[in-house]
Design a protein around this motif. Structure first.
Motif, short mmCIF file in Angstrom:
data_model
loop_
_atom_site.label_atom_id
_atom_site.label_comp_id
_atom_site.label_asym_id
_atom_site.label_seq_id
_atom_site.Cartn_x
_atom_site.Cartn_y
_atom_site.Cartn_z
N ARG A 174 0.91 -0.87 0.28
CA ARG A 174 0.34 0.33 -0.26
C ARG A 174 0.56 0.46 0.06
NH1 ARG A 174 -5.48 0.88 4.16
NH2 ARG A 174 -5.85 2.51 3.00
N ASP A 175 2.34 1.34 0.16
CA ASP A 175 2.63 2.17 0.67
C ASP A 175 3.64 2.24 -1.02
OD1 ASP A 175 4.40 -0.14 -0.59
OD2 ASP A 175 5.44 0.10 1.42
N GLY A 176 3.24 2.12 -1.82
CA GLY A 176 3.35 1.56 -3.70
C GLY A 176 5.40 1.33 -4.03
N VAL A 177 5.31 0.61 -2.87
CA VAL A 177 6.44 0.05 -3.85
C VAL A 177 6.48 -1.67 -4.21
CG1 VAL A 177 8.79 -0.77 -2.30
CG2 VAL A 177 7.56 2.10 -1.57
N ILE A 178 7.37 -1.61 -4.93
CA ILE A 178 7.43 -2.81 -5.96
C ILE A 178 8.88 -3.50 -5.20
CG2 ILE A 178 7.42 -4.23 -7.59
CD1 ILE A 178 5.44 -2.08 -8.91
N ILE A 179 9.18 -4.82 -4.62
CA ILE A 179 10.51 -5.04 -4.37
C ILE A 179 10.66 -6.70 -5.22
CG2 ILE A 179 11.35 -6.21 -1.73
CD1 ILE A 179 9.98 -3.75 -0.51
N LEU A 180 11.93 -6.71 -5.11
CA LEU A 180 11.76 -7.97 -5.70
C LEU A 180 12.96 -9.21 -4.24
CD1 LEU A 180 11.26 -6.65 -7.96
CD2 LEU A 180 12.54 -7.77 -9.46
N TRP A 181 12.55 -9.83 -4.31
CA TRP A 181 12.95 -10.89 -3.29
C TRP A 181 13.85 -12.55 -3.76
CZ3 TRP A 181 13.26 -8.41 1.52
CH2 TRP A 181 11.94 -7.60 1.76
N ASP A 182 15.30 -12.10 -3.37
CA ASP A 182 15.42 -14.04 -3.01
C ASP A 182 15.59 -14.12 -2.38
OD1 ASP A 182 17.13 -16.05 -4.75
OD2 ASP A 182 18.59 -14.38 -5.78
#
Length: 688
Positions: A174-182
């Motif tokens: 909801r904060d507008g952030v897209i995070i990629l995780w490995d």
């Protein structure tokens, strides 16, 4: 190493079709038999009792089928209390007492908005309102928490795995952030997983925080509390390096290249491609997105009550299809695709869920059974059996299976959900079928259009065609008189045919009278008595009778049979086929034609001085008939006795007998066939 996707490779697809595996049949009528039995209706997950003011009926917010081979029937559902339950859909509720609730694991202390299964493995990621995402491993007894991913400052709304590398997944909050995780990445100083890449303010709903006021740090980026950003509501990987996202406020679908480090080099991210809002309303927020198995089509739920389909192989900005017929009132409504990508199912705010055939913009069937808004839906990823799950805010989820074609009335009470066709589907299907015939032959197209047309739309037949008399302007013609009664054969031509073929000795006047009296009630005609009237080209004299004479519109046209060659054939070259046919006549006809033409020229010069010479044009047979009509005794023609040119003893030749006319005294012998064609010219002209 180049990696090929079987779904995207055209050559492999052609080989699959040759083996009979590439053709997918439509099963629209089968989906109309979906039903929910009493054993397949469940009361969701049991509520959490950790707080005093717990909700006794927590709504279900997410539902997904497993993506591991052989385990597609395993279903995971999550509710508003932070619980996640695993259910084997092969087992039904056999306990008496009706609906039963599942016992789930308390995975989060806040609502779980989304869950996503890892491809080809029995692991899943849960996105929660406690600002975290967790990785869970499914064992025989329960769910085991493997890792916790902290990086968002607000609720985590969605998650998506990379298809070819299950160790990488993305989360949107909801904060507008897209995070990629490995999950293979090294841990940070606090022993927590570190973000592999980050795209912040990806879908800003307004002016964000200026880049000069942002703090540069190598830690996970944080959005300031006063930053105006839009919630990330949907994520999907198109391939290893392409991520597609949608937001709740800006109305733009963005395509990101995850090889770029947006968190390090660019604080104001610029997507690789973008799809603007294709509607016309202010409700341009998106709630969910799906990509089909071929990775060519993108389906996005919008708040304007439509689902838009985009072609992501060409990244065309205009959608290729728009699906309507449902209501999208909240951001919790989601959609799902069938395993073959032919059908699309979505929840709705009108207490129903709808299924579309992707080739038709109108819904195929509606699923009835819930009492409040239907939010999450799931389609089992198996081609062996069709199984659908729908979840609702009434804390219930139903499992839909293919039921019998006709349910008896006494068994209807055992079902908790039924399916019915939508109204506009059949009409739209007929239009699509006709559009497919655009390049077919006209005869086939007309036949199909005639079959598709209902009796109400058939136009009235045109009025009957007018007769020749009406077109000629004969206003006094009786409407009941048909054209067949008006048109009569040419009497002059008919008289000549009867006279030339009759073997009796009837007179010419008698023949003409009989020909003109074929119908007693027919109007009077001028009876010709001379040959000049037979060749008359000018219009006939009007009748003096009180009754208006009816005439055929073709009676004044020239008769090419009697007159000779047609005027339009006069200048035809000798190479013409028609000219060759006219020249291929026998010599006897040529002689007769030449004699008649010479006689006609003589008559034109002598008709005014001696009208009786007209009879010279008549053949011997007609001369005999005319003589009988004038009162003279007709003479029966006799065969001429053949005479030899020599004497009976062969010593002295005999003089040939003189040739005379065939019409004469009884003592005059008959003429030969050459004398039959000879014509005596009038006085003053030379003999022919």
């Amino acid at each position: 190493m180049v990696r090929f996707f079987p779904e995207m490779n055209t050559v492999i697809s052609l080989f699959e079709r040759q083996c009979g595996n590439g053709f997918v049949a439509s099963y629209d009528p089968v989906l109309a038999r979906l039903a929910v039995s009493e054993q397949d209706s469940w009361r969701g997950i049991s509520p959490s009792t950790m707080s005093a003011d717990f909700n006794p009926s927590p709504p279900i917010l997410a539902a997904k089928f497993a993506k591991c081979a052989g385990q597609e029937h395993i279903l995971a559902i999550a509710n508003e209390d932070g619980k996640v339950a695993i259910q084997d859909t092969n087992l039904r509720n056999e306990e008496p007492g009706g609906e039963r609730a599942l016992e789930g694991e308390q995975c989060h202390l806040n609502a779980v908005f989304d869950i996503e299964w890892m491809p080809r493995d029995m692991k899943l990621v849960s996105a929660s309102g406690d600002h975290t995402a967790r990785l869970w491993s499914l064992t025989e007894s329960s769910l085991v928490n493997s890792q916790v991913f902290n990086g968002h400052t607000r609720s985590v709304k969605t998650a998506a795995f990379r298809q070819t590398d299950p160790a990488v997944f993305a989360t949107g909050g909801r904060d507008g952030v897209i995070i990629l995780w490995d999950i293979r990445a090294q841990l940070g100083s606090d022993m927590a997983p570190r973000a592999d890449n980050c795209i912040f303010s990806g879908h800003a709903g307004g002016p964000g925080t200026p880049s000069t006021h942002r703090k540069r740090t190598r830690a996970t980026p944080k959005i300031p509390p006063n930053g105006c950003s839009s919630s990330i509501t949907g994520l999907a990987f198109q391939d290893d390096n392409t991520l597609i996202s949608c937001g709740a406020g800006d109305g733009i679908i963005k395509v990101w290249d995850v090889r770029r480090h947006y968190s390090t080099h660019n604080r104001e991210p610029l997507p690789k491609y973008s799809f603007p809002y294709a509607g016309t309303t202010t409700l341009k927020g998106f709630t969910n997105l799906q990509i089909d198995s071929s990775r060519m089509r993108l389906y996005v739920n919008c708040m304007d009550n439509y689902i838009y389909c985009y072609n992501i192989s060409t990244y065309a900005t205009q959608p290729i299809q728009r699906y309507g017929g449902f209501k999208n009132g909240t951001f919790y409504i989601k959609s799902c695709l069938s395993p073959d990508g032919q059908y699309l199912i979505s929840g709705s705010s009108d207490e129903k869920s709808y299924i579309w055939n992707v080739d038709n913009p109108n819904p195929l069937v509606r699923l009835n059974g819930h009492t409040v808004e239907v939010t999450s839906v799931a389609w089992m990823q198996s081609s062996l059996e069709t199984r659908i799950v729908t979840c609702s805010d009434d804390a219930r989820h139903k499992i839909w299976r293919i039921g019998p074609e006709d349910i008896p009335q006494d068994e209807l009470a055992q079902y908790r959900g039924n399916t019915e066709y939508c109204e506009n589907y059949r009409q739209e299907k007929a239009k699509v079928r006709l559009k497919a015939l655009e390049f077919t032959p006209r005869s086939v197209r007309r036949l199909v259009e005639r079959n598709e047309t209902t009796p109400n739309t058939v136009e009235k037949k045109a009025t009957s065609k007018r007769t020749f008399t009406e077109m000629a302007g004969n206003d006094q013609q009786d409407p009941s008189t048909s054209y067949l009664e008006i048109k009569r054969p040419n009497i002059e031509t008919r008289a000549l045919e009867i006279a030339s073929t009759s073997s009796s000795s009837r007179s010419l006047n008698t023949i003409l009278e009989e020909s003109g009296d074929d119908k007693p009630s027919s109007p009077s005609y001028k009876v010709p008595l001379t040959l000049s009237d037979m060749n008359l080209r000018s219009p006939p004299e009007p009748s003096t009778s009180s009754t208006t004479a009816l005439s055929s519109p073709t009676i004044n046209l020239p008769n090419f049979v009697i007159d000779g060659d047609a005027p339009h054939l006069a200048n035809v070259t000798t190479n013409s086929n028609k000219r060759k046919l006219k020249e291929n006549v026998d010599w006897l006809t040529k002689i007769r034609k030449q004699k008649l033409l010479q006689a006609a020229k003589s008559v034109e010069n002598s008709t005014s001085s001696n009208p009786e010479d007209v009879s010279l044009l008549l053949s011997p047979r007609l001369q005999m008939l005319k003589t009988s009509d004038d009162g003279q005794q007709p003479t029966t023609p006799r065969r001429r006795t053949a005479s030899r040119c020599g004497s009976t003893d062969g010593t002295q030749p005999r003089t040939p007998s003189s040739r005379r006319n065939s019409v004469g005294p009884p003592s005059t012998p008959e003429t030969s066939i050459l004398r039959f064609f000879s014509v005596t010219t009038p006085t003053g002209s030379g003999s022919s």
